[in-house]
Design a protein around this motif. Structure first.
Motif, PDB file in Angstrom:
ATOM      1  N   ALA A 156       0.805  -1.229   0.000  1.00 13.16           N
ATOM      2  CA  ALA A 156       0.000   0.000   0.000  1.00 13.16           C
ATOM      3  C   ALA A 156       0.839   1.280   0.000  1.00 13.16           C
ATOM      4  O   ALA A 156       0.534   2.216  -0.749  1.00 13.16           O
ATOM      5  CB  ALA A 156      -0.970  -0.015   1.177  1.00 13.16           C
ATOM      6  N   PRO A 157       1.906   1.392   0.803  1.00 15.78           N
ATOM      7  CA  PRO A 157       2.662   2.647   0.804  1.00 15.78           C
ATOM      8  C   PRO A 157       3.359   2.923  -0.526  1.00 15.78           C
ATOM      9  O   PRO A 157       3.611   4.076  -0.879  1.00 15.78           O
ATOM     10  CB  PRO A 157       3.681   2.455   1.927  1.00 15.78           C
ATOM     11  CG  PRO A 157       3.833   0.975   2.049  1.00 15.78           C
ATOM     12  CD  PRO A 157       2.455   0.431   1.770  1.00 15.78           C
ATOM     13  N   GLN A 158       3.654   1.873  -1.266  1.00  8.03           N
ATOM     14  CA  GLN A 158       4.392   2.048  -2.513  1.00  8.03           C
ATOM     15  C   GLN A 158       3.540   2.627  -3.639  1.00  8.03           C
ATOM     16  O   GLN A 158       4.067   2.951  -4.712  1.00  8.03           O
ATOM     17  CB  GLN A 158       5.021   0.719  -2.942  1.00  8.03           C
ATOM     18  CG  GLN A 158       6.112   0.232  -2.020  1.00  8.03           C
ATOM     19  CD  GLN A 158       6.662  -1.118  -2.432  1.00  8.03           C
ATOM     20  OE1 GLN A 158       6.587  -1.513  -3.604  1.00  8.03           O
ATOM     21  NE2 GLN A 158       7.206  -1.858  -1.471  1.00  8.03           N
ATOM     22  N   TRP A 159       2.238   2.795  -3.406  1.00  3.72           N
ATOM     23  CA  TRP A 159       1.407   3.473  -4.385  1.00  3.72           C
ATOM     24  C   TRP A 159       1.986   4.854  -4.709  1.00  3.72           C
ATOM     25  O   TRP A 159       1.879   5.330  -5.837  1.00  3.72           O
ATOM     26  CB  TRP A 159      -0.018   3.597  -3.855  1.00  3.72           C
ATOM     27  CG  TRP A 159      -0.976   4.354  -4.721  1.00  3.72           C
ATOM     28  CD1 TRP A 159      -1.735   5.430  -4.365  1.00  3.72           C
ATOM     29  CD2 TRP A 159      -1.301   4.088  -6.096  1.00  3.72           C
ATOM     30  NE1 TRP A 159      -2.512   5.858  -5.417  1.00  3.72           N
ATOM     31  CE2 TRP A 159      -2.264   5.052  -6.495  1.00  3.72           C
ATOM     32  CE3 TRP A 159      -0.867   3.142  -7.034  1.00  3.72           C
ATOM     33  CZ2 TRP A 159      -2.794   5.099  -7.787  1.00  3.72           C
ATOM     34  CZ3 TRP A 159      -1.404   3.179  -8.317  1.00  3.72           C
ATOM     35  CH2 TRP A 159      -2.349   4.143  -8.685  1.00  3.72           C
ATOM     36  N   ALA A 160       2.643   5.451  -3.731  1.00  4.27           N
ATOM     37  CA  ALA A 160       3.208   6.787  -3.924  1.00  4.27           C
ATOM     38  C   ALA A 160       4.384   6.803  -4.905  1.00  4.27           C
ATOM     39  O   ALA A 160       4.788   7.873  -5.361  1.00  4.27           O
ATOM     40  CB  ALA A 160       3.648   7.369  -2.581  1.00  4.27           C
ATOM     41  N   VAL A 210      -2.024   8.831   1.303  1.00  2.00           N
ATOM     42  CA  VAL A 210      -1.684   7.764   0.355  1.00  2.00           C
ATOM     43  C   VAL A 210      -2.656   6.599   0.468  1.00  2.00           C
ATOM     44  O   VAL A 210      -3.143   6.068  -0.544  1.00  2.00           O
ATOM     45  CB  VAL A 210      -0.236   7.295   0.569  1.00  2.00           C
ATOM     46  CG1 VAL A 210       0.084   6.105  -0.354  1.00  2.00           C
ATOM     47  CG2 VAL A 210       0.741   8.434   0.319  1.00  2.00           C
ATOM     48  N   TYR A 211      -2.971   6.207   1.692  1.00  2.00           N
ATOM     49  CA  TYR A 211      -3.827   5.036   1.881  1.00  2.00           C
ATOM     50  C   TYR A 211      -5.256   5.292   1.422  1.00  2.00           C
ATOM     51  O   TYR A 211      -5.912   4.396   0.863  1.00  2.00           O
ATOM     52  CB  TYR A 211      -3.797   4.589   3.337  1.00  2.00           C
ATOM     53  CG  TYR A 211      -2.486   3.934   3.761  1.00  2.00           C
ATOM     54  CD1 TYR A 211      -1.606   3.398   2.819  1.00  2.00           C
ATOM     55  CD2 TYR A 211      -2.135   3.845   5.107  1.00  2.00           C
ATOM     56  CE1 TYR A 211      -0.419   2.799   3.206  1.00  2.00           C
ATOM     57  CE2 TYR A 211      -0.944   3.246   5.503  1.00  2.00           C
ATOM     58  CZ  TYR A 211      -0.089   2.722   4.552  1.00  2.00           C
ATOM     59  OH  TYR A 211       1.079   2.123   4.938  1.00  2.00           O
ATOM     60  N   GLU A 212      -5.777   6.480   1.654  1.00  2.40           N
ATOM     61  CA  GLU A 212      -7.108   6.821   1.129  1.00  2.40           C
ATOM     62  C   GLU A 212      -7.124   6.642  -0.385  1.00  2.40           C
ATOM     63  O   GLU A 212      -8.070   6.090  -0.957  1.00  2.40           O
ATOM     64  CB  GLU A 212      -7.457   8.277   1.479  1.00  2.40           C
ATOM     65  CG  GLU A 212      -7.801   8.527   2.926  1.00  2.40           C
ATOM     66  CD  GLU A 212      -9.301   8.525   3.187  1.00  2.40           C
ATOM     67  OE1 GLU A 212     -10.057   8.293   2.225  1.00  2.40           O
ATOM     68  OE2 GLU A 212      -9.699   8.755   4.337  1.00  2.40           O
ATOM     69  N   ASP A 213      -6.066   7.115  -1.022  1.00  5.82           N
ATOM     70  CA  ASP A 213      -6.030   7.097  -2.478  1.00  5.82           C
ATOM     71  C   ASP A 213      -5.848   5.689  -3.029  1.00  5.82           C
ATOM     72  O   ASP A 213      -6.487   5.312  -4.020  1.00  5.82           O
ATOM     73  CB  ASP A 213      -4.909   8.012  -2.984  1.00  5.82           C
ATOM     74  CG  ASP A 213      -5.075   8.347  -4.448  1.00  5.82           C
ATOM     75  OD1 ASP A 213      -6.095   8.958  -4.809  1.00  5.82           O
ATOM     76  OD2 ASP A 213      -4.186   7.992  -5.243  1.00  5.82           O
ATOM     77  N   VAL A 214      -5.005   4.881  -2.413  1.00  3.99           N
ATOM     78  CA  VAL A 214      -4.772   3.548  -2.966  1.00  3.99           C
ATOM     79  C   VAL A 214      -6.009   2.670  -2.800  1.00  3.99           C
ATOM     80  O   VAL A 214      -6.369   1.913  -3.715  1.00  3.99           O
ATOM     81  CB  VAL A 214      -3.519   2.877  -2.360  1.00  3.99           C
ATOM     82  CG1 VAL A 214      -3.714   2.460  -0.908  1.00  3.99           C
ATOM     83  CG2 VAL A 214      -3.117   1.664  -3.196  1.00  3.99           C
ATOM     84  N   VAL A 215      -6.704   2.772  -1.679  1.00  3.38           N
ATOM     85  CA  VAL A 215      -7.919   1.965  -1.498  1.00  3.38           C
ATOM     86  C   VAL A 215      -8.983   2.389  -2.499  1.00  3.38           C
ATOM     87  O   VAL A 215      -9.623   1.548  -3.149  1.00  3.38           O
ATOM     88  CB  VAL A 215      -8.429   2.064  -0.048  1.00  3.38           C
ATOM     89  CG1 VAL A 215      -9.783   1.363   0.094  1.00  3.38           C
ATOM     90  CG2 VAL A 215      -7.423   1.444   0.921  1.00  3.38           C
ATOM     91  N   SER A 216      -9.181   3.688  -2.671  1.00  2.21           N
ATOM     92  CA  SER A 216     -10.159   4.179  -3.649  1.00  2.21           C
ATOM     93  C   SER A 216      -9.787   3.751  -5.066  1.00  2.21           C
ATOM     94  O   SER A 216     -10.654   3.362  -5.860  1.00  2.21           O
ATOM     95  CB  SER A 216     -10.253   5.703  -3.584  1.00  2.21           C
ATOM     96  OG  SER A 216     -10.774   6.132  -2.343  1.00  2.21           O
ATOM     97  N   GLY A 227       6.191  -2.774  -7.370  1.00  3.03           N
ATOM     98  CA  GLY A 227       7.033  -3.567  -8.258  1.00  3.03           C
ATOM     99  C   GLY A 227       6.287  -3.876  -9.546  1.00  3.03           C
ATOM    100  O   GLY A 227       6.873  -4.026 -10.605  1.00  3.03           O
ATOM    101  N   GLY A 228       4.955  -3.970  -9.427  1.00  5.43           N
ATOM    102  CA  GLY A 228       4.070  -3.970 -10.578  1.00  5.43           C
ATOM    103  C   GLY A 228       3.489  -2.574 -10.706  1.00  5.43           C
ATOM    104  O   GLY A 228       2.980  -2.023  -9.729  1.00  5.43           O
ATOM    105  N   PHE A 229       3.549  -2.003 -11.889  1.00  8.11           N
ATOM    106  CA  PHE A 229       3.177  -0.594 -12.037  1.00  8.11           C
ATOM    107  C   PHE A 229       1.674  -0.363 -12.048  1.00  8.11           C
ATOM    108  O   PHE A 229       1.212   0.753 -11.821  1.00  8.11           O
ATOM    109  CB  PHE A 229       3.770  -0.010 -13.323  1.00  8.11           C
ATOM    110  CG  PHE A 229       3.363  -0.727 -14.578  1.00  8.11           C
ATOM    111  CD1 PHE A 229       2.135  -0.498 -15.163  1.00  8.11           C
ATOM    112  CD2 PHE A 229       4.219  -1.648 -15.170  1.00  8.11           C
ATOM    113  CE1 PHE A 229       1.752  -1.174 -16.311  1.00  8.11           C
ATOM    114  CE2 PHE A 229       3.847  -2.321 -16.318  1.00  8.11           C
ATOM    115  CZ  PHE A 229       2.606  -2.087 -16.892  1.00  8.11           C
ATOM    116  N   SER A 230       0.880  -1.399 -12.333  1.00  7.09           N
ATOM    117  CA  SER A 230      -0.550  -1.192 -12.559  1.00  7.09           C
ATOM    118  C   SER A 230      -1.394  -1.626 -11.366  1.00  7.09           C
ATOM    119  O   SER A 230      -1.211  -2.724 -10.831  1.00  7.09           O
ATOM    120  CB  SER A 230      -1.016  -1.969 -13.797  1.00  7.09           C
ATOM    121  OG  SER A 230      -2.419  -1.852 -13.946  1.00  7.09           O
TER     122      SER A 230
END
Length: 454
Positions: free
Chosen positions: A81-85, A119-125, A332-335
């Motif tokens: 989750a943190p790596q979404w940034a 970051v976490y709000e955005d990755v979950v959404s 590590g996976g971009f999508s």
């Protein structure tokens, strides 16, 4: 007549088996107060019309329009989750350098709860908007921020399985990003488990704590042993990385004179609720241990292309009765899309079978019978993920959660090439698998509750 909380009408695609798709054309899906599929009613069933007459026109009746279809919600078995940034960056360097130069400095910032919240709000959404209704998350070493991620999953309606990461070996982790020491790592993990289990009591779709040693190179023997004991004490899920790359696999062999799988098992970390990411270098004895213990694999095909130095032999491992689901492995996976990972799973399997080194003869450059079909890759992202977690999710089937995504193939800006309203639905399914983008996902429901719409 039973009073259902929701009644849906439409055509759905779901996995009957790893290789077969079940198509339910214009069925009714009766959802109870717990968000479970209580009944599925075929058009030819005696009470089909009477149910329609009862529910049509009410707020809890939902009919798909022409060109729209239900798919099960996706189950993502591996998300950092943190790596979404940092998604979409730094994918051109080796894994060890990527972790130390980019990833660990980023994850260290999650001591700041405001940053973590953002970051976490955005990755979950974002994952919900991509059709992911269940996600197995690595958070960071920070107990408070990890709990915040579980709270965000709960509030947004996603089924979240969240792990506070343990990195307790001062010799293997940077001073700026690790647990203070092993006792602190274990105490924080236990407090995190208790807090998430308490949060779960008020969360309809479920949130779950996950014991999460980052991987063997990050952890001391004492830390790994203590985490295995906590997993047994609280009957939690377990996640880690296993035999991912030449470097990671070799590190464990040098340290323990055995492969990751057996080392993890010695510490009590392989169990029916364990999901291990990557596993590209599993040997047959490792795979047999996974099958024996009920440990599942999170297959991350996009990430593997960048960091794993190999292709996971999905067909071979399935033949050995190993449970396998799909993971995005952000970043590590971009999508964030499991549609993209479904496609890459098929592509990678074909490259494994056909081989890539043209200096070798066609007969010797590939691995026989390695390819998987789009049906099998879809199974990994849905039913395979549900089976890996031992949860009633990933299928549109009675006694399963109503976790679905409604796909609209007629979005004006991205209409799929379906020109015949009587086109074979098997072909329509394949077009959705290969061509769908986030804008085609009209609605997402988790446990009978709408969590996303366009």
């Amino acid at each position: 007549m039973s009073k259902y909380m929701q009644l849906f009408q439409g055509t759905s695609f779901s996995s009957k088996s790893p290789t077969e798709i079940q198509i339910l054309r214009d069925y009714l899906y009766c959802i109870n107060a717990d968000g479970m599929i209580e009944r599925i009613v075929a058009p030819e069933d005696a009470d089909y019309q009477s149910l329609l007459d009862t529910y049509q026109g009410s707020d809890n009746f939902h009919r798909l329009e022409e060109g729209q279809f239900f798919l099960p919600g996706f189950v993502d078995l591996h998300v950092h989750a943190p790596q979404w940034a940092q998604s979409g960056t730094a994918l051109d360097i080796p894994l060890y350098d990527w972790l130390n130069t980019y990833t660990f400095p980023l994850e260290s910032k999650f001591s700041d709860l405001d940053f973590a919240q953002q970051v976490y709000e955005d990755v979950v959404s974002t994952l919900l908007a991509n059709g992911t209704t269940t996600a197995l998350y690595f958070a960071t070493v920070h107990k408070e921020a990890s709990l915040r991620l579980a709270e965000i999953c709960a509030s947004k309606g996603q089924r979240g399985l969240v792990g506070k990461v343990v990195m307790d070996d001062p010799a293997q982790n940077p001073d700026f990003y690790r647990d203070a020491d092993t006792p602190t790592a274990l105490a924080d993990t236990e407090e995190f488990i208790i807090a998430v289990q308490e949060l779960a009591k008020t969360t309809k779709q479920g949130v779950y704590p996950v014991v999460t040693p980052r991987f063997i190179p990050s952890c001391t023997d004492e830390g790994l042993r203590g985490l295995g004991e906590l997993a047994a004490k609280y009957d939690t899920y377990v996640q880690s990385h296993c035999s991912e790359s030449d470097w990671a696999h070799g590190h464990v062999k040098d340290r323990f004179q055995k492969n990751d799988a057996f080392a993890l098992h010695d510490f009590g970390l392989l169990r029916d609720k364990s999901v291990m990411a990557h596993c590209n270098f599993l040997e047959d004895s490792d795979a047999e241990l996974f099958a024996e213990t009920g440990t599942a694999i999170a297959h991350c095909p996009i990430s593997n292309a960048y960091f794993a130095n190999s292709v996971l032999p999905v067909a071979h491992l399935h033949a050995k009765d190993v449970e396998i689901g799909l993971g995005s492995d952000i970043s590590g996976g971009f999508s964030p899309s499991l549609f993209d990972n479904i496609r890459q799973a098929v592509i990678s399997s074909r490259m494994l079978e056909d081989g890539v080194n043209t200096a070798l003869s066609a007969e010797t450059r590939g691995v026989k019978d390695a390819r998987i079909t789009i049906h099998e890759a879809f199974y990994l992202a849905t039913a395979g993920g549900g089976e890996s977690l031992s949860l009633p999710i990933g299928r549109i089937q009675e006694q399963y959660a109503w976790d679905v995504q409604a796909i609209d193939t007629r979005v004006p800006s991205a209409k799929l090439p379906i020109f015949d309203e009587h086109e074979d639905l098997q072909d329509v399914f394949q077009k959705i698998m290969y061509l769908a983008r986030p804008e085609h996902i009209r609605e997402v429901w988790v446990q009978g509750e709408q969590v996303h719409s366009r």
